[in-house]
Design an enzyme around this catalytic site. Structure first.
Site, PDB file in Angstrom:
ATOM      1  N   ARG A  33      32.236   9.301  -1.106  1.00 25.13           N
ATOM      2  CA  ARG A  33      31.664  10.145  -0.059  1.00 25.13           C
ATOM      3  C   ARG A  33      32.374  11.506  -0.054  1.00 25.13           C
ATOM      4  NH1 ARG A  33      27.376  10.734   3.328  1.00 25.13           N
ATOM      5  NH2 ARG A  33      27.875  10.836   5.530  1.00 25.13           N
TER       6      ARG A  33
ATOM      7  N   THR B 103      18.794  11.679   0.410  1.00 19.53           N
ATOM      8  CA  THR B 103      19.515  10.579  -0.176  1.00 19.53           C
ATOM      9  C   THR B 103      18.655   9.830  -1.188  1.00 19.53           C
ATOM     10  OG1 THR B 103      20.621  10.500   1.931  1.00 19.53           O
ATOM     11  CG2 THR B 103      20.853   8.532   0.559  1.00 19.53           C
TER      12      THR B 103
END
Ligand code: GLY
Length: 566
Positions: A104, A379
């Site tokens: 991340r 995403t």
């Protein structure tokens, strides 16, 4: 072939009787979204990506080579959804262990909790969404390279080659990419580095135009030759830093040097004898998928029926509670205490269940749980399985369409806008409408809270299914529903993915529903006190199930991904 025909017949029969499936995406037919194999299976949201994965297996590569090739090709093929300027999570099951990889993005060292506020403490419009301050330090390249270095079989140059080829030679702009370009046209136009690639004669590229990304091809070549240093040091790093200097941004060489990939302990739970494995914080996905399933476990959803109003009401109420807890309790567990055990415990599920009735609870009636501090502590997604019991499920992103909208000059990739996944201040709303709490405020090196939920379901030690999806906060509810459709309602995998979906996230106080639910279902839910908004769920689930040693792959036919297997 026989099995596939049987699956299709069974699903047609069941579909015509008691539940409705979503409409297929533009120009899509069911055929390319479904595959049956026994050696390996791949489902991704991009045709080029799925075929690149297949090529790796054909070259003698393993599941990690396929995942690496797919990651880089998706970065080229779906710049609106993911990219080497972004980050993600990857859940990996091998014969003897399960690893949860966290790559991340991180907040830059020079960031702070008030970065998105003006002097009066008000949010500065779009500062966390567009342009340089929206960008966290990218993690995708570090993540996938570390996994490949440890476990890949083929040389890096071979697995990156399909992505370089696609970036260099280009591809035709498809409807979803054209739509995203149109939505973000104004922001994209405002940056010369973005304009150079995504506009032609002053107009944003349209469906049918060719997208060529030569600078990106060169950046990928640098990664192929120098590995991590080909991105986080040297020329590409200088390009990232120069872009930051140009716009007074925060990312420095020190941020790039400090970027670290984390291996975390996956979150696990149990639903009626099935083991659910998913992503831990900084994703909220695993915790809340398990929480929702725990709350629903004692209800007989199957006998009520998958799209029965009562099933929708109780499922939406469980989602509502999960998002109230998310706002209060979730953040990067490296920085704040997250009550993982409490939130995923059967006891807490019982407590929530005792408050649910046949009527909807208003937002104000839903309180986050209280937990002891002493407890144990827009995403993309693809899924791959092979015949050796290996599974990879990975969700990757730049956050909103094209992330920050800002392409790094000369390097050809977008910086993400993942900083918007932090709370700009307690109680503020992010791009996906979710409320943020104080545990998710910006801090240097912290990772923003996510909903990304690469997940695996097992029974008696065997993998039953693996799945995941894009779509912000909807990710965890779409994954939870697909799991329920498959293991509770016993739908075929295609129908489990394609059944109409709904979503509740506590704030705003309503159920989002896909178009197609019968009027009488909605009327019943209204009498229970629910309000609706049609649309707003764009999940594209990529799922693989193992059925009697066959691998069944389904790439959500709302999108244009494909399933390929052998
Ligand atoms: N950027 C969306 C998420 O991580 O949930």
């Amino acid at each position: 072939m026989y099995l596939k025909t049987l699956i299709i017949l069974v699903s047609l029969v069941s579909c015509s009787t008691n539940y409705k499936l979503a409409k297929l995406g533009k120009n899509q037919t069911r055929k390319e979204h479904e595959a049956v194999g026994s050696k390996y299976m791949i489902t991704t949201p991009g045709k080029h990506a799925s075929l690149a994965g297949k090529k790796m297996f054909e070259k003698g590569g393993n599941i990690v080579d396929a995942a690496t090739a797919i990651t880089f090709v998706l970065s080229v093929e779906r710049p609106q959804s993911t990219g080497i300027g972004g980050g993600g999570f990857l859940l990996q099951k091998s014969a003897d262990k399960i690893k949860a990889w966290d790559f991340r993005e991180k907040a830059p060292l020079r960031s702070h909790s008030k970065i998105f506020l003006d002097k009066k403490g008000n949010e500065i419009k779009n500062k966390s969404r567009d342009g340089i301050f929206a960008a966290g330090v990218p993690g995708l390249v570090a993540g996938i390279l570390e996994i490949h270095q440890k476990e890949g079989a083929l040389p890096l140059k071979d697995v990156i080659a399909p992505a370089i080829d696609l970036a260099e030679n280009g591809f035709t702009v498809y409807p979803e990419l054209a739509f995203a370009l149109e939505v973000r046209e104004k922001v994209l136009f405002s940056y010369p580095s973005t304009r150079k690639i995504f506009f032609k004669s002053g107009n944003v590229l349209k469906e049918g135009d060719r997208l060529i990304q030569k600078d990106l091809a060169n950046t990928l070549r640098s990664i192929a030759v120098f590995g991590r240093d080909g991105f986080y040091r040297g020329q590409v790093a200088r390009q990232i830093i120069n872009e930051n200097k140009k716009w007074n941004g925060l990312i420095s060489q020190k941020d790039l040097d400090l970027y670290n990939v984390k291996q975390r302990t996956p979150i696990t739970g149990e639903y009626k004898g099935y083991k659910i494995i998913s992503m831990p914080p900084p994703s909220s996905g695993g915790i809340h998928i398990i929480q929702i399933l725990n709350i629903l476990e004692k209800f007989d959803l199957k006998s009520w029926g998958i799209q029965n109003p009562k099933t929708i009401h109780y499922t939406a109420s469980a989602m509502q509670q999960a998002f109230a807890d998310r706002a209060k309790h979730l953040g990067d567990a490296d920085f704040v205490h997250v009550p993982v055990y409490g939130l995923t415990s059967k006891g807490y599920a019982e407590e929530v269940r005792s408050k649910l009735t046949d009527k909807a609870r208003s937002k104000e009636d839903v309180y986050p749980g209280k937990f002891s501090k002493k407890e144990a502590d827009h995403t993309t997604h693809f899924t791959i399985m092979d015949d050796k019991g290996n599974v990879i499920s990975s969700t990757q992103t730049v956050n909103g369409f094209f992330g920050s909208g800002l392409v790094v000059s000369g390097a050809g990739f977008f910086l993400n806008n993942e900083m918007d996944d932090f709370s700009t201040k307690p109680g503020a709303i992010n791009l996906f409408g979710a409320v943020g709490g104080s545990k998710n405020l910006v801090e240097p090196e912290k990772r923003p809270l996510s909903s990304m939920s690469p997940s695996i379901v097992m029974k008696d030690g065997e993998v039953v299914m693996a799945l995941g999806t894009p779509n912000g906060t909807r990710i965890l509810t779409c994954v939870a529903q697909t799991i329920l459709n498959y293991i509770e309602h016993k739908l075929p995998l295609y129908d489990s993915v394609m059944a109409l979906r709904y979503h509740h996230q506590w704030h705003p106080d309503k159920i989002w529903i896909e178009e197609g639910f019968p009027e009488k279902t909605l009327a019943d839910l209204k009498t229970r006190g629910h309000q609706f908004k049609e649309g707003g769920i764009w999940c594209k689930v990529q799922a693989i199930a193992r059925e009697n040693s066959k691998l069944i792959g389904v790439s959500d036919a709302r999108g244009r991904g494909i399933a390929v297997g052998e």
